[in-house]
Write an enzyme that holds these catalytic residues in place. Structure first.
Site, mmCIF file in Angstrom:
data_model
loop_
_atom_site.group_PDB
_atom_site.id
_atom_site.type_symbol
_atom_site.label_atom_id
_atom_site.label_comp_id
_atom_site.label_asym_id
_atom_site.label_seq_id
_atom_site.Cartn_x
_atom_site.Cartn_y
_atom_site.Cartn_z
ATOM 1 C CG ASP A 15 -3.197 0.387 -16.071
ATOM 2 O OD1 ASP A 15 -4.002 -0.556 -15.798
ATOM 3 O OD2 ASP A 15 -3.102 1.093 -16.875
ATOM 4 C CE LYS A 37 -7.738 -0.066 -19.527
ATOM 5 N NZ LYS A 37 -6.895 -1.351 -19.150
ATOM 6 C CG ASP A 64 -8.457 -4.262 -19.992
ATOM 7 O OD1 ASP A 64 -8.784 -5.294 -20.986
ATOM 8 O OD2 ASP A 64 -7.628 -3.557 -20.077
ATOM 9 C CG LEU A 65 -10.871 -8.922 -15.423
ATOM 10 C CD1 LEU A 65 -11.703 -9.920 -14.628
ATOM 11 C CD2 LEU A 65 -9.606 -8.627 -14.874
ATOM 12 C CE LYS A 66 -6.420 -6.409 -23.222
ATOM 13 N NZ LYS A 66 -6.460 -5.802 -21.930
ATOM 14 C CG PHE A 67 -13.284 -13.141 -19.251
ATOM 15 C CD1 PHE A 67 -12.605 -13.217 -18.143
ATOM 16 C CD2 PHE A 67 -14.747 -12.383 -19.164
ATOM 17 C CE1 PHE A 67 -12.893 -12.659 -16.938
ATOM 18 C CE2 PHE A 67 -15.084 -11.755 -18.068
ATOM 19 C CZ PHE A 67 -14.087 -12.136 -16.903
ATOM 20 C CG HIS A 68 -8.957 -16.657 -25.394
ATOM 21 N ND1 HIS A 68 -7.629 -16.403 -26.036
ATOM 22 C CD2 HIS A 68 -9.675 -17.701 -25.898
ATOM 23 C CE1 HIS A 68 -7.867 -17.165 -27.119
ATOM 24 N NE2 HIS A 68 -8.924 -17.950 -26.997
ATOM 25 C CG ASP A 69 -11.207 -20.819 -20.400
ATOM 26 O OD1 ASP A 69 -11.568 -22.110 -20.559
ATOM 27 O OD2 ASP A 69 -10.800 -20.845 -19.128
ATOM 28 C CB ILE A 70 -14.317 -23.766 -23.060
ATOM 29 C CG1 ILE A 70 -14.615 -24.028 -21.530
ATOM 30 C CG2 ILE A 70 -13.268 -24.760 -23.458
ATOM 31 C CD1 ILE A 70 -14.851 -25.513 -21.058
ATOM 32 C CB THR A 123 -1.611 -2.760 -30.197
ATOM 33 O OG1 THR A 123 -1.712 -2.609 -28.757
ATOM 34 C CG2 THR A 123 -3.234 -2.397 -30.776
ATOM 35 N NE ARG A 184 0.666 8.711 -23.233
ATOM 36 C CZ ARG A 184 -0.137 7.631 -22.855
ATOM 37 N NH1 ARG A 184 -1.537 7.648 -23.057
ATOM 38 N NH2 ARG A 184 0.245 6.567 -22.430
ATOM 39 C CD GLN A 193 0.063 3.185 -25.337
ATOM 40 O OE1 GLN A 193 0.038 2.281 -26.137
ATOM 41 N NE2 GLN A 193 -0.853 2.913 -24.259
ATOM 42 N N GLY A 213 -4.785 6.651 -19.651
ATOM 43 C CA GLY A 213 -4.173 6.255 -18.209
ATOM 44 C C GLY A 213 -3.042 7.289 -17.866
ATOM 45 N NE ARG A 214 1.579 4.550 -19.003
ATOM 46 C CZ ARG A 214 2.245 4.026 -19.745
ATOM 47 N NH1 ARG A 214 3.300 3.780 -19.457
ATOM 48 N NH2 ARG A 214 1.811 3.618 -20.960
HETATM 49 O O1 C5P Z 1 -1.283 5.060 -19.450
HETATM 50 P P1 C5P Z 1 -1.843 4.650 -20.848
HETATM 51 O O2 C5P Z 1 -2.688 5.805 -21.383
HETATM 52 O O3 C5P Z 1 -0.677 4.032 -21.716
HETATM 53 O O4 C5P Z 1 -2.759 3.418 -20.453
HETATM 54 C C1 C5P Z 1 -3.359 2.734 -21.608
HETATM 55 C C2 C5P Z 1 -4.218 1.557 -21.003
HETATM 56 O O5 C5P Z 1 -4.936 0.860 -22.125
HETATM 57 C C3 C5P Z 1 -3.472 0.755 -19.992
HETATM 58 O O6 C5P Z 1 -4.412 0.253 -19.083
HETATM 59 C C4 C5P Z 1 -3.296 -0.577 -21.104
HETATM 60 O O7 C5P Z 1 -3.011 -1.805 -20.318
HETATM 61 C C5 C5P Z 1 -4.300 -0.319 -21.951
HETATM 62 N N1 C5P Z 1 -4.109 -0.807 -23.482
HETATM 63 C C6 C5P Z 1 -2.966 -0.064 -24.248
HETATM 64 N N2 C5P Z 1 -2.856 -0.534 -25.586
HETATM 65 C C7 C5P Z 1 -3.554 -1.857 -25.851
HETATM 66 C C8 C5P Z 1 -4.612 -2.488 -25.253
HETATM 67 C C9 C5P Z 1 -4.896 -1.787 -23.777
HETATM 68 O O8 C5P Z 1 -2.518 0.825 -23.860
HETATM 69 N N3 C5P Z 1 -3.525 -2.156 -27.374
#
Ligand code: C5P
Length: 239
Positions: A15, A37, A64-70, A123, A184, A193, A213-214
């Site tokens: 990210d 991702k 991770d583009l989470k499509f939502h359409d027809i 979430t 984590r 989070q 991620g982080r």
């Molecule tokens: O940096 P971190 O570990 O929090 O990153 C988690 C990744 O997962 C991010 O790309 C975030 O957008 C994604 N994500 C999330 N919680 C969700 C869905 C997706 O943290 N419920």
């Protein structure tokens, strides 16, 4: 159902607002140790060329583009994602069974199709939020109902919070991929989070793969952090 190689189980969430820091991080990573991702921010800024660069470096990429359409539009978008050579894509289960089935049908035309997983309930939404959207029941009940719809539509699995893993695993069974963010390591900062779980606890509860991620991308030494997390799950022994 496509046979699924679950290792490496860690998916590093890239990210970043620009390509350079992401590519710098990626040059220090190894496709044997993690997957990557790419989400809406990087894709919108950098486009498919950036995804192709990661794929060409040998990484499995979760787009991770989470499509939502027809159904027709989502199926075509999935087709385009498959042409990029990505390993996994996702859509919103609330798009309904016809949309999910159309996406799956189109992907099945690809000899080495990407995995397709669904987001059930974001979430970030509370019970009150989803009631205002018009859903009946609690978020937990809605997650389970949409997970069942996803499985019935032939998809490979869902993205869910580590807190939902036990219930979904019990409700849907083993042959369903559960991909969980919100993970984590014990030593890491929570960032934004709120409801987190350690990588090993998430796997022991039934998660298959972890989006992190982080704790890796913001670490002084990302490769060392990735290796530490891998070490923390090395004792995981899937049933
Ligand atoms: O940096 P971190 O570990 O929090 O990153 C988690 C990744 O997962 C991010 O790309 C975030 O957008 C994604 N994500 C999330 N919680 C969700 C869905 C997706 O943290 N419920």
């Amino acid at each position: 159902m496509k046979s699924i190689e679950k290792n490496p189980r860690i998916i590093v969430a890239l990210d970043y607002p620009a390509a350079e820091p992401a590519l710098e991080l990626v040059s220090g990573l190894d496709p044997a140790l993690c997957r990557l991702k790419v989400g809406k921010e990087m894709f919108t800024r950098l486009g498919p060329g950036f995804v192709e660069r990661l794929v060409s470096r040998g990484f499995d990429v979760f787009l991770d583009l989470k499509f939502h359409d027809i159904p027709n539009t989502v199926a075509a978008a999935c087709d385009a994602a498959a042409d990029l050579g990505v390993w996994m894509i996702n859509l919103h289960a609330s798009g309904g069974a016809p949309m999910m089935e159309a996406a799956m049908e189109r992907l099945n035309r690809h000899p080495n199709r990407p995995l397709l997983v669904a987001v059930t309930v974001l979430t970030s939404l509370s019970d009150q939020d989803i009631a205002k959207v018009g859903y009946r029941g609690t978020t937990a009940e809605t997650v389970l109902r949409l997970a069942a719809l996803t499985a019935d539509s032939g998809l490979d699995g869902i993205v869910c919070s580590p807190r939902e893993v036990t219930e979904v695993r019990r409700g849907i069974g083993q042959d369903f991929l559960l991909v969980t963010p919100g993970v984590r390591p014990r030593s890491a900062a929570l960032d934004d989070q709120k409801r987190v779980m350690t990588p090993l606890d998430a796997l022991n509860n039934g998660a298959d793969m972890l989006v992190i991620g982080r704790p890796i991308t913001a670490a002084a030494d990302p490769l060392a952090s990735l290796k530490d997390i891998r070490e923390s799950i090395s004792g995981f022994n899937p049933a």
